[in-house]
Design an enzyme around this catalytic site. Structure first.
Site, PDB file in Angstrom:
ATOM      1  N   GLY A  99       5.936   0.598  -0.861  1.00  0.00           N
ATOM      2  CA  GLY A  99       4.811   0.441   0.054  1.00  0.00           C
ATOM      3  C   GLY A  99       3.648  -0.092  -0.749  1.00  0.00           C
ATOM      4  CG  ASN A 100      -1.224  -0.526  -1.017  1.00  0.00           C
ATOM      5  OD1 ASN A 100      -1.134  -1.641  -1.532  1.00  0.00           O
ATOM      6  ND2 ASN A 100      -2.345   0.153  -1.033  1.00  0.00           N
ATOM      7  N   GLY A 101       1.704   1.783  -2.458  1.00  0.00           N
ATOM      8  CA  GLY A 101       2.113   2.485  -3.675  1.00  0.00           C
ATOM      9  C   GLY A 101       3.627   2.387  -3.708  1.00  0.00           C
ATOM     10  CG  ASP A 111      -0.611  -6.367   3.801  1.00  0.00           C
ATOM     11  OD1 ASP A 111       0.606  -6.657   3.741  1.00  0.00           O
ATOM     12  OD2 ASP A 111      -1.101  -5.726   4.748  1.00  0.00           O
ATOM     13  CG  HIS A 167       8.179   5.239  -1.294  1.00  0.00           C
ATOM     14  ND1 HIS A 167       8.255   6.123  -0.236  1.00  0.00           N
ATOM     15  CD2 HIS A 167       6.896   4.778  -1.304  1.00  0.00           C
ATOM     16  CE1 HIS A 167       7.066   6.190   0.358  1.00  0.00           C
ATOM     17  NE2 HIS A 167       6.234   5.380  -0.276  1.00  0.00           N
ATOM     18  CG  ASP A 220       3.769  13.471  -2.794  1.00  0.00           C
ATOM     19  OD1 ASP A 220       4.243  13.883  -1.731  1.00  0.00           O
ATOM     20  OD2 ASP A 220       3.147  12.401  -2.901  1.00  0.00           O
ATOM     21  CE  LYS A 280      -2.288   8.510   6.816  1.00  0.00           C
ATOM     22  NZ  LYS A 280      -1.437   7.981   5.752  1.00  0.00           N
TER      23      LYS A 280
END
Length: 403
Positions: free
Chosen positions: A209-211, A283, A207, A147, A14
């Site tokens: 999200g998917n993780g 999801d 945070h 991270d 990305k």
């Protein structure tokens, strides 16, 4: 200054090219399916999307295509690669060595390699991106942003596990935490929105999200976070189990006759929301939609998911002896009023009061306060921007060395 931000994964890169004067994204995109059939580059400039189908055998070829696209007559946003002043890279694991972002040199590359066993899926891929950039853009400074770095302020009482201490000494087994760049960005931005100094606030950042992970940020420093030695600990996630009794994997392995690697894959890729929904979806949008249509099982999954988040927020309010603000970010955190409302319903004892209308309106990239004026604890939605954080760190480090 123009900074190229790279997030190199095992089969993707990305990227964003950011003009630091005004912090404007000139273009962004992703090279995907690297080393796999059907590889391509998806390149975006403003609202235009371009797709280039091309065989990309490795990360170097993928980055070459990205760089050629940046200077392309039709698709490009710069005339010459010399206009790229620096490259900023996301690296998942910095171990205990890296407490902040650093300029890349041979020693840094070696150190990233040394901690690769702690992040075998990510660090080697991150390294491929760094090495490709160094080769294709010679003389351009590279900066790595970890991270794990933001969580290096966590005290021993929060990062040591109650297992024989020799395993920490030999293998550095401890809580590291992840999503650090996101937690750092949103805590800083939340303080700006509130018009207060970060150093005066106790903030819990979520945070989701998917993780997913939660962090306790006390006066600008992280003091605890829900992910641990790996990103498997903590919240219920898209495909990851989060917290569970450590005896369970052994029990399943024995009963089902499966190997440690298979068990690890089950906990990482087949558990969480995906596992609870019997393979229906990982999801949360699908789970929410089914729950709204009356699916009782999906309603229960939402309850399990939200309960775990609320439990961590309550724990971190205790860990910091109070909380001034709770921040939601990432895919679910930014776009699910249902998740935010349900999680906050557990927190009324802290003085949390949600403004229903603001909560429902603050989606799709909007930021702001979603609690009522008289809410003792402020609740905010802040879209995360890890790329901008990486670009800012890169600019700061490169300017320091006078490049």
């Amino acid at each position: 200054m123009r900074v190229l931000v790279i997030n190199s994964g095992s089969s993707s890169i990305k990227y964003q090219l950011i003009e630091m004067d005004g912090e404007k994204v000139l273009c962004k995109g992703i090279a995907e399916r690297i080393g796999i059939e059907g590889s391509r580059l998806v390149h975006r400039v403003n609202d235009e999307k371009y797709v280039i189908e091309r065989e990309l055998p490795d990360h170097e070829e993928a980055l070459k295509l990205i760089l050629n696209t940046l200077v392309d007559e039709k698709l490009g946003v710069i005339k010459d690669l010399k206009e790229i002043d620096a490259v900023g890279h996301r690296v998942v694991h910095g171990g205990e060595r890296f407490k902040e972002s650093v300029l890349v040199d041979e020693e840094v590359l070696k150190a990233i390699e040394e901690v690769s066993p702690l992040a075998p899926l990510h660090n080697p891929a991150n390294l491929m991106g760094i090495k490709a950039a160094m080769k294709l853009l010679p003389g351009v400074p590279n900066v790595v942003v970890f991270d794990t770095a933001f969580h290096q302020t966590i005290p021993q009482k929060a990062y040591l596990y109650a297992i024989p201490y020799e395993y920490y000494e030999k293998h550095r087994i401890r809580r590291y935490g992840f999503h650090g760049t996101s937690h750092r960005y949103v805590s800083k931005r939340a303080a700006e929105i509130l018009g207060k100094k970060l150093e005066e606030l106790k903030i819990i950042t979520c945070h989701i999200g998917n993780g997913a992970s939660v962090a306790a940020v006390k006066y600008g420093k992280c003091v605890d976070t829900s992910m641990g030695f790996t990103p498997l600990e903590g919240l219920v996630m898209g495909t990851r189990s989060g917290d569970l009794d450590p005896a369970i994997p052994f029990f399943i392995m024995e009963k089902e006759g499966i190997s440690p690697q298979e068990m690890y894959d089950i906990l990482n890729k087949k558990s969480g929301v995906y596992g609870l929904s019997k393979g229906f979806s990982s999801d949360m949008r699908d789970i929410e939609e089914a729950a709204l249509k009356g699916d009782e099982w999906c309603k229960l999954i939402l309850d399990i998911y939200h309960y775990r988040i609320a439990k961590y927020i309550g724990a971190y309010a205790a860990a910091m002896n109070g909380v001034d603000a709770i921040v939601f970010t990432a895919g679910v955190g930014e776009n699910s009023p249902i998740t935010r409302e349900d999680v906050c319903s557990y927190l009324e004892f802290l003085g949390v009061k949600l403004d229903k209308q603001k909560n429902e309106e603050t989606i799709r990239g909007k930021e702001g306060i979603i609690s009522t004026l008289d809410s003792r604890v402020k609740v905010l939605v802040v879209p995360t921007n890890e790329e901008l954080m990486i670009a800012r760190d890169t600019k700061e480090i490169v300017e320091k060395i006078g490049r």
